[in-house]
Motif scaffolding. Structure first.
Motif, PDB file in Angstrom:
ATOM      1  N   THR A  60      27.818  72.236  24.675  1.00 28.80           N
ATOM      2  CA  THR A  60      29.261  72.246  24.432  1.00 28.80           C
ATOM      3  C   THR A  60      29.764  73.678  24.284  1.00 28.80           C
ATOM      4  O   THR A  60      30.804  74.044  24.848  1.00 28.80           O
ATOM      5  CB  THR A  60      29.602  71.435  23.162  1.00 28.80           C
ATOM      6  OG1 THR A  60      29.083  70.120  23.310  1.00 28.80           O
ATOM      7  CG2 THR A  60      31.090  71.375  22.924  1.00 28.80           C
ATOM      8  N   GLN A 119      37.956  69.957  22.735  1.00 31.21           N
ATOM      9  CA  GLN A 119      36.777  69.837  23.587  1.00 31.21           C
ATOM     10  C   GLN A 119      35.490  69.863  22.757  1.00 31.21           C
ATOM     11  O   GLN A 119      34.518  69.184  23.097  1.00 31.21           O
ATOM     12  CB  GLN A 119      36.744  70.966  24.618  1.00 31.21           C
ATOM     13  CG  GLN A 119      37.772  70.807  25.702  1.00 31.21           C
ATOM     14  CD  GLN A 119      37.817  72.018  26.615  1.00 31.21           C
ATOM     15  OE1 GLN A 119      37.448  73.123  26.224  1.00 31.21           O
ATOM     16  NE2 GLN A 119      38.287  71.803  27.837  1.00 31.21           N
ATOM     17  N   ALA A 120      35.477  70.637  21.661  1.00 29.72           N
ATOM     18  CA  ALA A 120      34.294  70.706  20.802  1.00 29.72           C
ATOM     19  C   ALA A 120      33.987  69.348  20.178  1.00 29.72           C
ATOM     20  O   ALA A 120      32.842  69.030  19.881  1.00 29.72           O
ATOM     21  CB  ALA A 120      34.499  71.752  19.715  1.00 29.72           C
ATOM     22  N   ARG A 158      34.436  71.866  15.394  1.00 25.67           N
ATOM     23  CA  ARG A 158      34.260  70.408  15.232  1.00 25.67           C
ATOM     24  C   ARG A 158      34.491  70.001  13.786  1.00 25.67           C
ATOM     25  O   ARG A 158      35.211  69.051  13.498  1.00 25.67           O
ATOM     26  CB  ARG A 158      32.841  69.992  15.636  1.00 25.67           C
ATOM     27  CG  ARG A 158      32.566  69.978  17.098  1.00 25.67           C
ATOM     28  CD  ARG A 158      31.140  69.535  17.391  1.00 25.67           C
ATOM     29  NE  ARG A 158      30.718  68.354  16.653  1.00 25.67           N
ATOM     30  CZ  ARG A 158      31.093  67.099  16.930  1.00 25.67           C
ATOM     31  NH1 ARG A 158      31.904  66.882  17.937  1.00 25.67           N
ATOM     32  NH2 ARG A 158      30.668  66.085  16.209  1.00 25.67           N
ATOM     33  N   LEU A 214      26.819  65.691  25.126  1.00 27.42           N
ATOM     34  CA  LEU A 214      26.341  67.072  25.204  1.00 27.42           C
ATOM     35  C   LEU A 214      25.870  67.543  23.826  1.00 27.42           C
ATOM     36  O   LEU A 214      26.378  67.115  22.796  1.00 27.42           O
ATOM     37  CB  LEU A 214      27.455  68.003  25.691  1.00 27.42           C
ATOM     38  CG  LEU A 214      28.006  67.768  27.096  1.00 27.42           C
ATOM     39  CD1 LEU A 214      29.130  68.741  27.385  1.00 27.42           C
ATOM     40  CD2 LEU A 214      26.907  67.925  28.130  1.00 27.42           C
ATOM     41  N   LEU A 250      33.474  66.542  23.941  1.00 27.77           N
ATOM     42  CA  LEU A 250      32.306  66.649  24.826  1.00 27.77           C
ATOM     43  C   LEU A 250      31.033  66.049  24.223  1.00 27.77           C
ATOM     44  O   LEU A 250      30.340  65.286  24.916  1.00 27.77           O
ATOM     45  CB  LEU A 250      32.089  68.107  25.243  1.00 27.77           C
ATOM     46  CG  LEU A 250      33.187  68.701  26.142  1.00 27.77           C
ATOM     47  CD1 LEU A 250      32.939  70.173  26.401  1.00 27.77           C
ATOM     48  CD2 LEU A 250      33.299  67.931  27.441  1.00 27.77           C
ATOM     49  N   PRO A 251      30.689  66.314  22.964  1.00 30.27           N
ATOM     50  CA  PRO A 251      29.472  65.675  22.431  1.00 30.27           C
ATOM     51  C   PRO A 251      29.614  64.166  22.280  1.00 30.27           C
ATOM     52  O   PRO A 251      28.642  63.431  22.503  1.00 30.27           O
ATOM     53  CB  PRO A 251      29.285  66.336  21.061  1.00 30.27           C
ATOM     54  CG  PRO A 251      30.049  67.592  21.123  1.00 30.27           C
ATOM     55  CD  PRO A 251      31.187  67.338  22.057  1.00 30.27           C
ATOM     56  N   THR A 278      31.402  76.655  17.684  1.00 30.12           N
ATOM     57  CA  THR A 278      31.625  75.283  18.155  1.00 30.12           C
ATOM     58  C   THR A 278      31.465  74.301  17.003  1.00 30.12           C
ATOM     59  O   THR A 278      32.286  73.391  16.819  1.00 30.12           O
ATOM     60  CB  THR A 278      30.639  74.928  19.281  1.00 30.12           C
ATOM     61  OG1 THR A 278      30.791  75.870  20.330  1.00 30.12           O
ATOM     62  CG2 THR A 278      30.871  73.533  19.805  1.00 30.12           C
TER      63      THR A 278
END
Length: 181
Positions: A46, A31-32, A61, A41, A35-36, A57
């Motif tokens: 995030t 998700q990290a 990533r 985001l 989402l961006p 986060t």
């Protein structure tokens, strides 16, 4: 304006990992990244969405992108004996003659083991290294008991009660000298 998120080369892998994730950590890591890139985001948004700090986060990533889309769970973790002199199997083979000698009624002398360890490694090692080696393989230093296991405690107590003390011996010697003078 915030910088554009990088990591588009692992976006497809992150999408798959969101579906296939076995742990919460794997899901958060995917998700990290996702989402961006997918929803635009920021890192702060995030972080709020996945429930971790902004710094964490960013770290999730970075790890995912640098590992080429592999989650943290798949990477090797630090641990174990990093400064080992010998592997466990080599230690067992090294200690076997000493243990065999001890089983045959001999005494396990740590000094001998340390000397053999020095020769084996080609350098001097601390005595503690020999003790640590023995400890890893279930041996410990045995100290003598306070009393012999076959001692007769009653006989020892009777002897203590009936034996002359050192002060009574000196008094008797003094009297003997006085009488002869």
């Amino acid at each position: 304006m915030a910088r554009q998120a990088s990591g588009s080369e692992v976006l497809e892998r992150a999408k798959r990992l969101v579906v296939e994730a076995k742990t919460m950590d794997e899901l958060r890591q995917a998700q990290a990244v996702l989402l961006p890139l997918e929803f635009g985001l920021t890192l702060a948004q995030t972080a709020r969405a996945i429930g971790v700090s902004v710094g964490w986060t960013c770290q999730l990533r970075r790890r995912f992108v640098l590992a080429g889309g592999m989650p943290d769970a798949d990477r090797a973790r630090p641990g174990g004996r990093r400064r080992e002199n010998m592997t466990r199997e080599e230690e067992v083979a090294f200690l076997a003659p000493f243990f065999e000698k001890a089983r045959m009624g001999g005494i396990l002398v740590v000094g001998e083991i340390k000397h053999a360890l020095d020769k084996r490694l080609g350098r001097k090692v601390a005595l503690a290294s020999a003790y640590n080696l023995l400890h890893r393989h279930g041996w410990r230093k045995l100290a003598p008991d306070k009393r012999h296991p076959q001692a007769d405690v009653a006989a020892q107590e009777a002897w203590k009660k009936n034996s002359p003390t050192s002060s009574s011996k000196s008094i008797e010697r003094g009297r003997a000298k006085g009488r002869s003078a």
